[in-house]
Enzyme design. Sequence first.
Site, PDB file in Angstrom:
ATOM      1  CB  ALA A 244      74.706  33.528 161.009  1.00  0.00           C
ATOM      2  CG  HIS A 245      76.396  32.498 165.735  1.00  0.00           C
ATOM      3  ND1 HIS A 245      78.107  31.597 166.059  1.00  0.00           N
ATOM      4  CD2 HIS A 245      76.493  32.784 165.078  1.00  0.00           C
ATOM      5  CE1 HIS A 245      78.617  32.938 166.122  1.00  0.00           C
ATOM      6  NE2 HIS A 245      77.731  33.604 165.250  1.00  0.00           N
ATOM      7  CG  ASN A 246      73.258  31.742 168.996  1.00  0.00           C
ATOM      8  OD1 ASN A 246      73.982  31.765 168.700  1.00  0.00           O
ATOM      9  ND2 ASN A 246      72.494  30.926 169.677  1.00  0.00           N
TER      10      ASN A 246
END
Length: 351
Positions: A244-246
């Site tokens: 997922a993001h980051n």
Amino acid sequence: MTNKQPTLAQLAEMLGAELRLAPGASSEQVPTGLNTLQDAVAGEVSFLASANYRRFLEETKASAVLVSAKDAEACPVSTLIVPNPYLAFAKATAIYDQTPTPAAGIHPSASIDSTADIGIDVSIGPGAVIEANTRIASGVIIGPGCVVGEGSEIGANTRLFPNVVVYHGCAIGADCTVHSNTVIGGDGFGFAPADGQWTKIHQLGGVEIADEVEIGACTCIDRGALGNTVIGHGVKIDNMVQIAHNVQIGDYSAMAACSAVAGSAIIGKHCTIAGGVGIVGHVTIADRSHVTARTLVTKSIEEAGSYSSGAPFMDSRSWRRNAVRYGQLDQMARRLKALETAFKQQEQAPD
């Protein structure tokens, strides 16, 4: 396979192995390939890397076997003695790899923006799309149907297998491999709830992938919401993994199939994440941590070690019986506490 495969003597030299020939064998024999101990035929090379397969050694039909010194005497055929047979096998697979390598050149059906910077000896396959302001370094192979989005960069000698999609503003380092149908840089799952509706949080970051990374088929690595999702040097990611993001993954860590990492989690260096593991968002996993299959990581891991959760399988009748008991654990704990309290009171009561 090429026409210039090594002889047994040359293979030993390439692998740093000590060659011990069986009676009547020749060091000039040219092995035809690799196979398992139980399935190998004459002309092939096999390996013994686990005690679980030692029972196949005495009856193998292979012409030579990669073994450690302690197993060499039990081998009835020629041996290639190495400290780590599994590592030697891994190196040997590169010698016998038959994956086709396309010639350099750009297929006429590929669509390449005029602002793209394309290096020398690049191969771009049929139907591939290279958007504006991209940088494709020398030796890159971009398979049929791939898309490299605007402003993205692909490092030297990296290979994208067919139908890989790299969204805009992403960077992939040198000597990487990305297998088919993987998506790099899609939007992270970000929505703000209000009044029974969801408002999209636009993902403004990118994805940064270092050198020597391999990513399996059908994996998704989301772009950062703010800042980048970061995959470290030498990381290995299996098929059908969700990142997922980051998220940040440290150098030389590995993730097996169907594992998933929620937003902003940080995985340290030299970690192994086994199949089906779930990692919640915003946690940190210490360097050299090993998470076993189907584990759910719900809080940070602060010390290196092996971590597990979940219940191993059992027969269905026992599982149903135990499932009922799981629901009774709180009641049982309360009763036990009450009994402990009563026992202590009885001990403390005057005679």
